[in-house]
Motif scaffolding. Sequence first.
Motif, PDB file in Angstrom:
ATOM      1  N   ILE A 126       0.835  -1.212   0.000  1.00  0.00           N
ATOM      2  CA  ILE A 126       0.000   0.000   0.000  1.00  0.00           C
ATOM      3  C   ILE A 126       0.863   1.252   0.000  1.00  0.00           C
ATOM      4  CG2 ILE A 126      -1.599   1.377   1.369  1.00  0.00           C
ATOM      5  CD1 ILE A 126      -3.002  -0.838  -0.041  1.00  0.00           C
ATOM      6  N   PHE A 127       0.699   2.058  -1.079  1.00  0.00           N
ATOM      7  CA  PHE A 127       1.350   3.360  -1.155  1.00  0.00           C
ATOM      8  C   PHE A 127       0.388   4.449  -0.660  1.00  0.00           C
ATOM      9  CE2 PHE A 127       5.105   2.912  -4.344  1.00  0.00           C
ATOM     10  CZ  PHE A 127       5.554   1.805  -3.666  1.00  0.00           C
ATOM     11  N   ALA A 128       0.746   5.693  -0.914  1.00  0.00           N
ATOM     12  CA  ALA A 128       0.116   6.857  -0.279  1.00  0.00           C
ATOM     13  C   ALA A 128      -1.406   6.891  -0.423  1.00  0.00           C
ATOM     14  CB  ALA A 128       0.711   8.124  -0.888  1.00  0.00           C
ATOM     15  N   PRO A 129      -2.127   7.001   0.703  1.00  0.00           N
ATOM     16  CA  PRO A 129      -3.575   7.153   0.651  1.00  0.00           C
ATOM     17  C   PRO A 129      -3.993   8.619   0.654  1.00  0.00           C
ATOM     18  CG  PRO A 129      -2.921   6.815   2.914  1.00  0.00           C
ATOM     19  CD  PRO A 129      -1.643   6.836   2.088  1.00  0.00           C
ATOM     20  N   THR A 130      -5.226   8.866   0.242  1.00  0.00           N
ATOM     21  CA  THR A 130      -5.902  10.143   0.488  1.00  0.00           C
ATOM     22  C   THR A 130      -7.164   9.848   1.277  1.00  0.00           C
ATOM     23  OG1 THR A 130      -5.066  11.240  -1.500  1.00  0.00           O
ATOM     24  CG2 THR A 130      -7.100  12.103  -0.555  1.00  0.00           C
ATOM     25  N   LEU A 131      -7.399  10.626   2.314  1.00  0.00           N
ATOM     26  CA  LEU A 131      -8.585  10.472   3.165  1.00  0.00           C
ATOM     27  C   LEU A 131      -9.451  11.716   3.025  1.00  0.00           C
ATOM     28  CD1 LEU A 131      -9.965   8.736   5.395  1.00  0.00           C
ATOM     29  CD2 LEU A 131      -8.689  10.102   7.064  1.00  0.00           C
ATOM     30  N   PHE A 138     -16.837   8.741   4.700  1.00  0.00           N
ATOM     31  CA  PHE A 138     -15.385   8.844   4.571  1.00  0.00           C
ATOM     32  C   PHE A 138     -14.930   8.001   3.382  1.00  0.00           C
ATOM     33  CE2 PHE A 138     -16.104  10.035   8.936  1.00  0.00           C
ATOM     34  CZ  PHE A 138     -15.165  11.025   9.170  1.00  0.00           C
ATOM     35  N   TYR A 139     -14.000   8.568   2.617  1.00  0.00           N
ATOM     36  CA  TYR A 139     -13.403   7.883   1.477  1.00  0.00           C
ATOM     37  C   TYR A 139     -11.902   7.769   1.705  1.00  0.00           C
ATOM     38  CZ  TYR A 139     -17.777   8.966  -0.989  1.00  0.00           C
ATOM     39  OH  TYR A 139     -19.098   9.061  -1.370  1.00  0.00           O
ATOM     40  N   MET A 140     -11.369   6.581   1.504  1.00  0.00           N
ATOM     41  CA  MET A 140      -9.920   6.379   1.532  1.00  0.00           C
ATOM     42  C   MET A 140      -9.534   5.746   0.201  1.00  0.00           C
ATOM     43  SD  MET A 140      -7.027   4.440   1.750  1.00  0.00           S
ATOM     44  CE  MET A 140      -7.651   2.796   2.099  1.00  0.00           C
ATOM     45  N   ILE A 141      -8.742   6.479  -0.567  1.00  0.00           N
ATOM     46  CA  ILE A 141      -8.329   6.027  -1.883  1.00  0.00           C
ATOM     47  C   ILE A 141      -6.809   5.854  -1.892  1.00  0.00           C
ATOM     48  CG2 ILE A 141      -8.247   8.414  -2.776  1.00  0.00           C
ATOM     49  CD1 ILE A 141      -9.167   7.273  -5.500  1.00  0.00           C
ATOM     50  N   THR A 142      -6.319   4.767  -2.495  1.00  0.00           N
ATOM     51  CA  THR A 142      -4.908   4.461  -2.411  1.00  0.00           C
ATOM     52  C   THR A 142      -4.511   3.523  -3.550  1.00  0.00           C
ATOM     53  OG1 THR A 142      -3.170   3.717  -0.891  1.00  0.00           O
ATOM     54  CG2 THR A 142      -5.212   2.454  -0.887  1.00  0.00           C
ATOM     55  N   LEU A 168     -10.235   0.704  -9.589  1.00  0.00           N
ATOM     56  CA  LEU A 168     -10.224   1.756 -10.609  1.00  0.00           C
ATOM     57  C   LEU A 168      -9.192   1.392 -11.677  1.00  0.00           C
ATOM     58  CD1 LEU A 168     -10.261   4.700  -8.050  1.00  0.00           C
ATOM     59  CD2 LEU A 168     -12.237   3.846  -9.346  1.00  0.00           C
ATOM     60  N   PRO A 169      -9.508   0.422 -12.531  1.00  0.00           N
ATOM     61  CA  PRO A 169      -8.503  -0.090 -13.479  1.00  0.00           C
ATOM     62  C   PRO A 169      -8.051   0.916 -14.523  1.00  0.00           C
ATOM     63  CG  PRO A 169     -10.676  -1.000 -13.966  1.00  0.00           C
ATOM     64  CD  PRO A 169     -10.798  -0.281 -12.652  1.00  0.00           C
ATOM     65  N   GLU A 170      -8.812   1.985 -14.700  1.00  0.00           N
ATOM     66  CA  GLU A 170      -8.410   2.983 -15.699  1.00  0.00           C
ATOM     67  C   GLU A 170      -7.178   3.768 -15.285  1.00  0.00           C
ATOM     68  OE1 GLU A 170     -12.804   2.248 -15.803  1.00  0.00           O
ATOM     69  OE2 GLU A 170     -11.354   2.814 -14.241  1.00  0.00           O
ATOM     70  N   LEU A 171      -6.893   3.802 -13.999  1.00  0.00           N
ATOM     71  CA  LEU A 171      -5.798   4.642 -13.497  1.00  0.00           C
ATOM     72  C   LEU A 171      -4.479   3.882 -13.578  1.00  0.00           C
ATOM     73  CD1 LEU A 171      -7.439   6.215 -10.324  1.00  0.00           C
ATOM     74  CD2 LEU A 171      -7.740   6.823 -12.730  1.00  0.00           C
ATOM     75  N   ASP A 172      -3.509   4.461 -14.254  1.00  0.00           N
ATOM     76  CA  ASP A 172      -2.180   3.875 -14.389  1.00  0.00           C
ATOM     77  C   ASP A 172      -1.200   4.749 -13.617  1.00  0.00           C
ATOM     78  OD1 ASP A 172       0.192   2.715 -15.109  1.00  0.00           O
ATOM     79  OD2 ASP A 172       0.175   3.434 -17.179  1.00  0.00           O
ATOM     80  N   GLY A 173      -0.899   4.362 -12.395  1.00  0.00           N
ATOM     81  CA  GLY A 173       0.003   5.177 -11.591  1.00  0.00           C
ATOM     82  C   GLY A 173      -0.267   4.977 -10.112  1.00  0.00           C
ATOM     83  N   ILE A 174       0.142   5.962  -9.307  1.00  0.00           N
ATOM     84  CA  ILE A 174       0.069   5.846  -7.851  1.00  0.00           C
ATOM     85  C   ILE A 174      -0.472   7.143  -7.248  1.00  0.00           C
ATOM     86  CG2 ILE A 174       1.994   4.196  -7.736  1.00  0.00           C
ATOM     87  CD1 ILE A 174       3.790   6.544  -6.830  1.00  0.00           C
ATOM     88  N   ASP A 175      -0.637   7.152  -5.945  1.00  0.00           N
ATOM     89  CA  ASP A 175      -0.968   8.344  -5.151  1.00  0.00           C
ATOM     90  C   ASP A 175      -2.281   8.999  -5.581  1.00  0.00           C
ATOM     91  OD1 ASP A 175       1.530   7.749  -4.201  1.00  0.00           O
ATOM     92  OD2 ASP A 175       2.426   9.696  -4.619  1.00  0.00           O
TER      93      ASP A 175
END
Length: 566
Positions: A126-131, A138-142, A168-175
């Motif tokens: 698990i890399f950087a989340p956003t809360l 509450f949403y936590m995306i990571t 979210l398979p469309e997203l290619d990357g992190i954070d």
Amino acid sequence: MRIRIVLTFILLATGLLGCTEQRATVAVPQTAQASFSWFEYQGSDPVFAEPLAPDQYQNPVVAGFFPDPSITRRGDDYYMAVSSFTYTPGVPILHSRDLVNWQLIGHALTRESQLDVSGARGSRGIFAPTLRYHDGVFYMITTLIDNGGNFFVTATDPAGPWSDPVWLPELDGIDPDIFFDDDGRVYIAHNGPPPGEPLYEGHRAIWLWEFDPKLQKVKASSGRIIVNGGVDLSKQPIWIEAPHLYKINDWYYLLCAEGGTADEHSEVVFRTRSLDQAFEPYEGNPILTQRDLDPSRPDPITTAGHADIVQTPDGEWWAIFLATRAYDQRFYNTGREAFLLPVSWQDDWPTILPAGETVTYRPVRPAGLDNHPVLEPLTGNFTWRDEFNQPALNFHWSLLRDFARQWLKIANDKLQVQPQAGRLSSLEPVSFIGRRQQHMHYRASTALTLSASGLSAGITALQSEAYHYYLGVRRSSNGTTIFLEQADGEGVDIIASEQLSVSGDTEIGLAIEGDKDKVRFFYQLDGETWLPLGGSFDGKLLSTQVAGGFVGTMLGLHSRLEKQDI
């Protein structure tokens, strides 16, 4: 008396570390176990020793391996999420009423249906989340590196339970970051590949997508790059990442980390009047960094960046960000920590720290927020002790790549651990629990008994599978041995050992003492006298600069199967 496990570059690269050695183990009864009576952690850093003035707070606000902090507010309550990599449960959730006193209240990822990090190396997962909090939820995306990609989970109570992942398979990357606009539209920003071929090493981009909250899907045709490379592509900025979007006074602001998460780390800002228009970088960037300061300054705080901001009810803005406390200019064993500073504004541009200024250990507290101390502080000097007298593990304990807890239980005021074949140097299932090292000067101690031969148990300082120390007790047909095992990136060696004249049911105390770049080990047989095993050993093996990766040292308990005679 020496064990050698060759850790080659090929094994590290292919993820097969520690899986090639065949180990003959004695048949151990299923009831064989190590019983730990207690565990104690004491931190005593000089920078924390002086009492705070009534109007001051202590930086870091969360000490130790709590990196990539993201913050959100619901009413008078503030919540923070941080990265967890391959430790489980995943994504610690912290709570505060005053922004400076934080309590660990749970984790967002607490079950296998949410997180699979089996077989992963220590700095993957698990890399950087956003809360974020929006409309009662509450949403936590990571990002789950190597095994799924980007996803989010939701909860109405940040202490949990949290939902299963929405991928979210469309997203290619992190954070990834999730942003709720005031017109009802929702967006996701993230670090991703630049257009075409990268122009240089570390060339990345920030992407923006619209998200459909009803279908819980990214609008596939909406993705576009909003920052290419960083503030100034001609200067070849590296690792633009950790985007966070905000709308403040009719401006859309984009905060990003730039420069990589080490010595050149920084925070930069962009803005635009409309998300359909280009983002403009601030002429005063970076708005936070420590890279231009004298590295020989006393008690340096380094690697500052990766920020998120929040507004108090009084209208003040505050930034939470990662940084590190270094010794010998740039070494740190505690990992990346969470710091807090106020945000100032000029001409509708935010600044966290003016150029050339140092992150201070004792800033002035946020105005309008009463002091709310917590039961288990996460900064300053403190003693933390677990008597194992509660039915569930304390939130401060983490496991490694594992949710299957059939190998441990708490019973009769003991932590009972069944050994597995997996060693700390392998990627196999391993019987290990750990809590974060939060001080440069610390002591961690425990007491244990072994129920049978053919296993070992003890206390460990774990930076990664390739860099750690294990102070263990082993019973065999030859008696009881205490030994110290060191993993130094090239192999695993027993570097000290002694035969003990004790009976099988003797409770043995074990302790680790850390002092910046030095680490020492002790044992106790009579409940009173602590005896050293060996002398002073290299603490820099537990530093990020030597071990690499993104995690901090974990201090904890371990048991494993052993050869009968060794």
